[in-house]
Design a protein around this motif. Structure first.
Motif, PDB file in Angstrom:
ATOM      1  N   GLU A   1       0.927  -1.298  -0.185  1.00 21.27           N
ATOM      2  CA  GLU A   1      -0.047  -0.047  -0.055  1.00 21.27           C
ATOM      3  C   GLU A   1       0.845   1.208  -0.007  1.00 21.27           C
ATOM      4  O   GLU A   1       1.880   1.141   0.742  1.00 21.27           O
ATOM      5  CB  GLU A   1      -0.813  -0.040   1.203  1.00 21.27           C
ATOM      6  N   ARG A   2       0.548   2.069  -0.858  1.00 22.96           N
ATOM      7  CA  ARG A   2       1.409   3.502  -1.064  1.00 22.96           C
ATOM      8  C   ARG A   2       0.768   4.636  -0.131  1.00 22.96           C
ATOM      9  O   ARG A   2      -0.347   5.241  -0.690  1.00 22.96           O
ATOM     10  CB  ARG A   2       1.402   3.945  -2.628  1.00 22.96           C
ATOM     11  N   ILE A   3       1.324   4.808   0.974  1.00 20.86           N
ATOM     12  CA  ILE A   3       0.615   5.720   2.050  1.00 20.86           C
ATOM     13  C   ILE A   3       1.505   6.944   1.875  1.00 20.86           C
ATOM     14  O   ILE A   3       2.848   7.184   1.597  1.00 20.86           O
ATOM     15  CB  ILE A   3       0.780   5.508   3.488  1.00 20.86           C
ATOM     16  N   LEU A   4       0.731   7.894   1.519  1.00 17.98           N
ATOM     17  CA  LEU A   4       1.560   9.476   1.225  1.00 17.98           C
ATOM     18  C   LEU A   4       1.851  10.166   2.754  1.00 17.98           C
ATOM     19  O   LEU A   4       0.922  10.480   3.246  1.00 17.98           O
ATOM     20  CB  LEU A   4       0.495  10.388   0.424  1.00 17.98           C
TER      21      LEU A   4
ATOM     22  N   GLU B   1      -1.718  22.911  -6.000  1.00 21.23           N
ATOM     23  CA  GLU B   1      -2.437  21.848  -6.906  1.00 21.23           C
ATOM     24  C   GLU B   1      -1.168  21.039  -7.489  1.00 21.23           C
ATOM     25  O   GLU B   1      -1.392  19.781  -8.033  1.00 21.23           O
ATOM     26  CB  GLU B   1      -3.253  22.602  -7.954  1.00 21.23           C
ATOM     27  N   ALA B   2       0.025  21.758  -8.157  1.00 20.87           N
ATOM     28  CA  ALA B   2       0.890  21.018  -8.812  1.00 20.87           C
ATOM     29  C   ALA B   2       1.613  19.829  -8.040  1.00 20.87           C
ATOM     30  O   ALA B   2       1.877  18.821  -8.505  1.00 20.87           O
ATOM     31  CB  ALA B   2       2.024  21.836  -9.129  1.00 20.87           C
ATOM     32  N   LEU B   3       1.880  20.142  -6.792  1.00 24.75           N
ATOM     33  CA  LEU B   3       2.294  19.220  -5.880  1.00 24.75           C
ATOM     34  C   LEU B   3       1.222  18.180  -5.463  1.00 24.75           C
ATOM     35  O   LEU B   3       1.675  16.742  -5.397  1.00 24.75           O
ATOM     36  CB  LEU B   3       2.777  19.783  -4.573  1.00 24.75           C
ATOM     37  N   ALA B   4       0.206  18.431  -5.402  1.00 29.20           N
ATOM     38  CA  ALA B   4      -0.967  17.254  -5.232  1.00 29.20           C
ATOM     39  C   ALA B   4      -1.102  16.505  -6.365  1.00 29.20           C
ATOM     40  O   ALA B   4      -1.236  15.239  -6.283  1.00 29.20           O
ATOM     41  CB  ALA B   4      -2.307  17.955  -4.934  1.00 29.20           C
ATOM     42  N   LEU B   5      -0.820  16.884  -7.707  1.00 26.09           N
ATOM     43  CA  LEU B   5      -0.992  15.988  -8.889  1.00 26.09           C
ATOM     44  C   LEU B   5       0.287  15.377  -8.961  1.00 26.09           C
ATOM     45  O   LEU B   5       0.409  13.908  -9.318  1.00 26.09           O
ATOM     46  CB  LEU B   5      -1.032  16.996 -10.049  1.00 26.09           C
ATOM     47  N   ALA B   6       1.397  15.729  -8.565  1.00 26.78           N
ATOM     48  CA  ALA B   6       2.523  14.929  -8.412  1.00 26.78           C
ATOM     49  C   ALA B   6       2.505  13.935  -7.368  1.00 26.78           C
ATOM     50  O   ALA B   6       2.978  12.629  -7.960  1.00 26.78           O
ATOM     51  CB  ALA B   6       3.925  15.674  -8.122  1.00 26.78           C
ATOM     52  N   ALA B   7       1.701  14.059  -6.356  1.00 25.19           N
ATOM     53  CA  ALA B   7       1.564  13.037  -5.418  1.00 25.19           C
ATOM     54  C   ALA B   7       0.468  11.904  -5.791  1.00 25.19           C
ATOM     55  O   ALA B   7       0.823  10.923  -5.732  1.00 25.19           O
ATOM     56  CB  ALA B   7       1.030  13.731  -3.817  1.00 25.19           C
ATOM     57  N   ILE B   8      -0.359  12.559  -6.679  1.00 24.23           N
ATOM     58  CA  ILE B   8      -1.449  11.274  -7.179  1.00 24.23           C
ATOM     59  C   ILE B   8      -0.479  10.624  -8.091  1.00 24.23           C
ATOM     60  O   ILE B   8      -0.659   9.234  -8.324  1.00 24.23           O
ATOM     61  CB  ILE B   8      -2.586  12.265  -7.701  1.00 24.23           C
TER      62      ILE B   8
ATOM     63  N   ILE C   1      -6.400   8.060  -1.863  1.00 19.58           N
ATOM     64  CA  ILE C   1      -4.973   7.855  -1.543  1.00 19.58           C
ATOM     65  C   ILE C   1      -5.002   7.866   0.077  1.00 19.58           C
ATOM     66  O   ILE C   1      -5.263   9.204   0.607  1.00 19.58           O
ATOM     67  CB  ILE C   1      -3.897   8.820  -2.060  1.00 19.58           C
ATOM     68  N   PRO C   2      -4.294   6.804   0.512  1.00 16.83           N
ATOM     69  CA  PRO C   2      -4.086   6.993   2.017  1.00 16.83           C
ATOM     70  C   PRO C   2      -3.035   7.952   2.490  1.00 16.83           C
ATOM     71  O   PRO C   2      -1.902   7.904   1.603  1.00 16.83           O
ATOM     72  CB  PRO C   2      -3.528   5.329   2.439  1.00 16.83           C
ATOM     73  N   ALA C   3      -3.054   8.919   3.224  1.00 17.16           N
ATOM     74  CA  ALA C   3      -2.194  10.106   3.621  1.00 17.16           C
ATOM     75  C   ALA C   3      -1.975  10.203   5.023  1.00 17.16           C
ATOM     76  O   ALA C   3      -3.178   9.986   5.890  1.00 17.16           O
ATOM     77  CB  ALA C   3      -2.709  11.106   2.813  1.00 17.16           C
TER      78      ALA C   3
END
Length: 236
Positions: free
Chosen positions: A3-6, A220-227, A37-39
């Motif tokens: 599982e990929r946890i941010l 927003e840009a960082l959120a998209l990179a995280a996704i 996304i688990p975070a």
């Protein structure tokens, strides 16, 4: 598949961190809770002021940043996003202290420029005095072919720094006018787009009328990179 946890190293400032979590949720393609996304958000506003530290007026924030990183490691994070531009001035020290990948907000902003069709040419960058003095965006964007235009010292003192301070003081609506004026000045000098290189600035810009030129929201840009990171090795 693991599982990929941010892990989200936040609190710099708290409202920007909350907005990152909101955008992470809204931008994730999902039809149900389980599609998200688990975070884990580590929001610690006690991290010493990053601009003051860079200017020799305050303590080093790195120990507090590492405390957050180790907390996120213990919580099971597989990667770390930091919704604070100025904190990236300490990214070498943070990367040296963890095995986890740290997503870089400047790289995310460059990806967002390309996605918006803003190719090589002049772009404006707004940010804290420390972010601009460290050259985080100048170095990163020039490597991608962009010419970087910055606010003048007068614009920083009269518009940008006070606008950022207003957001941190929860006076978000009041921050729109000075931040919009600074962005407009960059566009008037030839910027094809303006990168909002402090995570307080998009909050202020969004608090008033939309600007008549492209802007890059680094939250927003960082959120998209995280996704993209979370989806890269997801099952299916």
């Amino acid at each position: 598949m693991e599982e990929r946890i941010l892990g989200v190293l936040g609190g710099m400032g708290p409202l920007a961190s909350a907005e990152f979590m909101r955008q992470l949720t809204l931008l994730t393609p999902a039809e149900r809770d389980q599609d998200h996304i688990p975070a884990v958000l580590w929001s610690d506003p006690r991290v010493p002021d990053r601009t003051a530290a860079r200017q020799g007026r305050g303590p080093d924030p790195l120990p507090a940043l590492l405390r957050g990183i180790h907390g996120l490691e213990a919580a099971g994070a597989g990667a770390i996003a930091i919704p604070c531009n100025t904190a990236h001035g300490w990214i070498k020290g943070m990367r040296a202290a963890t095995r986890l990948p740290i997503l870089h907000i400047v790289e995310a902003a460059a990806d967002a420029l390309r996605a918006a069709g803003i190719g090589p040419g002049p772009v404006g960058v707004m940010g804290t005095a420390a972010t601009l003095a460290m050259g985080l965006y100048q170095e990163g964007l020039r490597a991608g072919g962009w010419e970087v235009l910055l606010p003048t010292e007068e614009e920083m003192a009269r518009l940008v720094s006070p606008g950022i301070a207003l957001v941190k003081a929860n006076r978000v609506a009041d921050s729109h006018a000075p931040l919009a004026e600074a962005a407009g000045a960059l566009a008037a000098r030839g910027a094809r787009a303006v990168v909002l290189g402090c995570t307080e600035i998009p909050l202020g810009i969004a608090a008033g009328p939309a600007l008549p030129f492209p802007v890059i929201d680094t939250i927003e840009a960082l959120a998209l990179a995280a996704i993209r990171w979370a989806r890269a090795s997801s099952p299916g």
